[in-house]
Design a protein around this motif. Structure first.
Motif, PDB file in Angstrom:
ATOM      1  N   SER A  92      -8.804   3.251   7.027  1.00  0.00           N
ATOM      2  CA  SER A  92      -7.897   3.337   8.166  1.00  0.00           C
ATOM      3  C   SER A  92      -8.351   4.423   9.135  1.00  0.00           C
ATOM      4  N   GLN A 101      -7.459  15.372   0.965  1.00  0.00           N
ATOM      5  CA  GLN A 101      -6.700  14.686  -0.077  1.00  0.00           C
ATOM      6  C   GLN A 101      -7.621  13.967  -1.060  1.00  0.00           C
ATOM      7  N   GLU A 127      -4.434   3.642  -8.895  1.00  0.00           N
ATOM      8  CA  GLU A 127      -3.679   3.582  -7.645  1.00  0.00           C
ATOM      9  C   GLU A 127      -4.170   4.630  -6.656  1.00  0.00           C
ATOM     10  N   ARG A 128      -4.562   5.793  -7.181  1.00  0.00           N
ATOM     11  CA  ARG A 128      -5.073   6.843  -6.292  1.00  0.00           C
ATOM     12  C   ARG A 128      -6.402   6.429  -5.664  1.00  0.00           C
ATOM     13  N   ILE A 186      -7.846   2.946   1.150  1.00  0.00           N
ATOM     14  CA  ILE A 186      -7.034   2.574   2.315  1.00  0.00           C
ATOM     15  C   ILE A 186      -7.079   3.684   3.363  1.00  0.00           C
ATOM     16  N   ALA A 187      -6.925   4.930   2.926  1.00  0.00           N
ATOM     17  CA  ALA A 187      -6.893   6.058   3.863  1.00  0.00           C
ATOM     18  C   ALA A 187      -8.236   6.236   4.568  1.00  0.00           C
ATOM     19  N   ALA A 197      -7.185   3.342  -4.967  1.00  0.00           N
ATOM     20  CA  ALA A 197      -6.802   2.378  -3.928  1.00  0.00           C
ATOM     21  C   ALA A 197      -6.274   3.091  -2.690  1.00  0.00           C
ATOM     22  N   ASP A 198      -5.432   4.085  -2.900  1.00  0.00           N
ATOM     23  CA  ASP A 198      -4.887   4.835  -1.760  1.00  0.00           C
ATOM     24  C   ASP A 198      -5.997   5.540  -0.983  1.00  0.00           C
TER      25      ASP A 198
END
Length: 402
Positions: free
Chosen positions: A309, A346, A298-299, A305-306, A301-302
């Motif tokens: 974006s 991050q 999940e990290r 996305i970040a 994927a995040d």
């Protein structure tokens, strides 16, 4: 709006990526290992430019991969800046590194023919380097109107007295000139009090007091220094665009430069994510690949996305700059200044966690990458200042006074 690069920009981006992969990365690994070994041996920090780097510059120039930021629009240059963010050496190898890019842009846009001949031409050629002296140790420099170093006109000369720090590039052995922001008229409008002055680094009264480390990293051979100016006299003709124009120059300079910085942060984040995925798939713990433990997928994927974006946000800011100029992109430029280093920090932090203890060491580029991203959240204005500007512009659309 169309963010597609021109055919020329797409060709150059591919060439830059190929050059980084084939030429720069192998040298970068050797230099990092050499520097780490020197630190372990207790050897003094070297402020010389390795011969391998000068050879890389020669090859890059030979292939036309030189000063690309001047040739292209902001939208076209953005993917090249991202590519160079993958490597610590690449911006310098292509003569597209800060603060020289910003200083070249200032001289190209605001410099006199004489200033351009003396300083811009050799900067473009890469035969000299430069520094930018704005921040001061004695005031809250997030408010640039606080700057206290004086740049007072005295006949046909300007006299500088005061102290600057975090003067980027001053440690480089080829640094020959500083652009210094100083207070010229304390009684003028608060945004017309300061001037930018070209000061040769060998001028009497200029002294590099010390080089500053950032969380233990000195960023040699460029570095960030604390510099004192004591009765420094240079010709008044060395004031850029005339007395009191520092803030006007800064507005014209910072937009494109922040696109460069932000896209390099995206490149840095991409490299960190690449390293995290490689490590997470190759190492096992508790009978599983690390990537399959503790929500790491999940990290990933995040992070994707970040990164995507934020890249789009930067491309939009670049498009706004190209189509409307700096004043049309004030909010957008501040948005990317906040978003890009935070996202990079991050993603890098996640990559460090995946690497465990190795992520904290000099065996991988993650610790220095995290430090670079963290520093950008302060350099060129801290997050809070940019958030304040974004909010002010947003609220003005709802009737609030600016």
């Amino acid at each position: 709006m169309d963010f597609s690069p021109s055919a020329r920009a797409a060709e150059l981006t591919g060439a830059v990526r190929d050059f980084i992969d084939a030429e720069i990365e192998p040298v970068e690994r050797v230099l990092q290992q050499r520097a780490a070994a020197a630190r372990r041996a207790g050897e003094p920090v070297s402020w010389r430019v390795p011969d391998e780097v000068r050879e890389l510059q020669r090859r890059a120039r030979e292939r036309g991969l030189w000063n690309l930021f001047e040739e292209l629009s902001n939208v076209d240059y953005a993917p090249i800046a991202e590519a160079t963010g993958w490597s610590f050496l690449a911006p310098y190898v292509f003569n597209c590194n800060a603060p020289d890019t910003g200083n070249m842009e200032v001289l190209a846009k605001y410099g006199t023919p004489e200033q351009q001949e003396r300083w811009l031409t050799p900067l473009r050629d890469g035969t000299i380097r430069s520094g930018f002296a704005m921040t001061e140790p004695g005031v809250a420099s997030s408010d640039a109107t606080n700057m206290q170093l004086t740049a007072v006109l005295d006949g046909d000369e300007v006299v500088l007295d005061g102290r600057k720090w975090w003067t980027t590039g001053v440690g480089h052995p080829d640094c020959r000139v500083l652009i210094v922001m100083g207070l010229t008229d304390p009684d003028a409008n608060r945004h017309a009090r300061h001037s930018m002055v070209l000061v040769p680094i060998d001028t009497p009264g200029v002294k590099v007091e010390r080089m500053l480390d950032t969380m233990g990293f000195l960023d040699e051979p460029f570095g960030h220094g604390e510099v004192s100016f004591t009765g420094v006299r240079v010709p008044a003709a060395d004031i850029i665009a005339g007395p009191g124009q520092a803030f006007a120059i800064a507005q014209g300079r910072l937009g494109p430069g922040r696109v460069h910085h932000a896209m390099r942060m995206i490149g840095l984040a991409e490299r960190a994510l690449h390293l995290a995925c490689e490590r997470g798939l190759a190492r096992t713990a508790f009978g599983k690949p690390i990537m399959n433990l503790g929500g790491n997928r999940e990290r990933v994927a995040d992070a994707r996305i970040a990164i995507n974006s934020t890249r789009l946000l930067i491309q939009h800011a670049a498009w706004r700059l190209d189509t409307g100029g700096p004043l049309a992109a004030l909010s957008e430029v501040s948005q990317i200044k906040v978003a890009a280093p935070n996202v990079a920090q991050q993603v890098i932090d996640f990559a460090m966690q995946i690497h465990g203890g190795a992520g904290l060491s000099s065996d991988f580029p993650l610790a220095s990458a995290w430090t670079a991203a963290r520093a950008v959240r302060i350099a060129d204005g801290p997050d809070e200042v940019h958030r304040g500007l974004i909010a002010r512009i947003e609220l003005a659309t709802h009737g609030a006074a600016r």
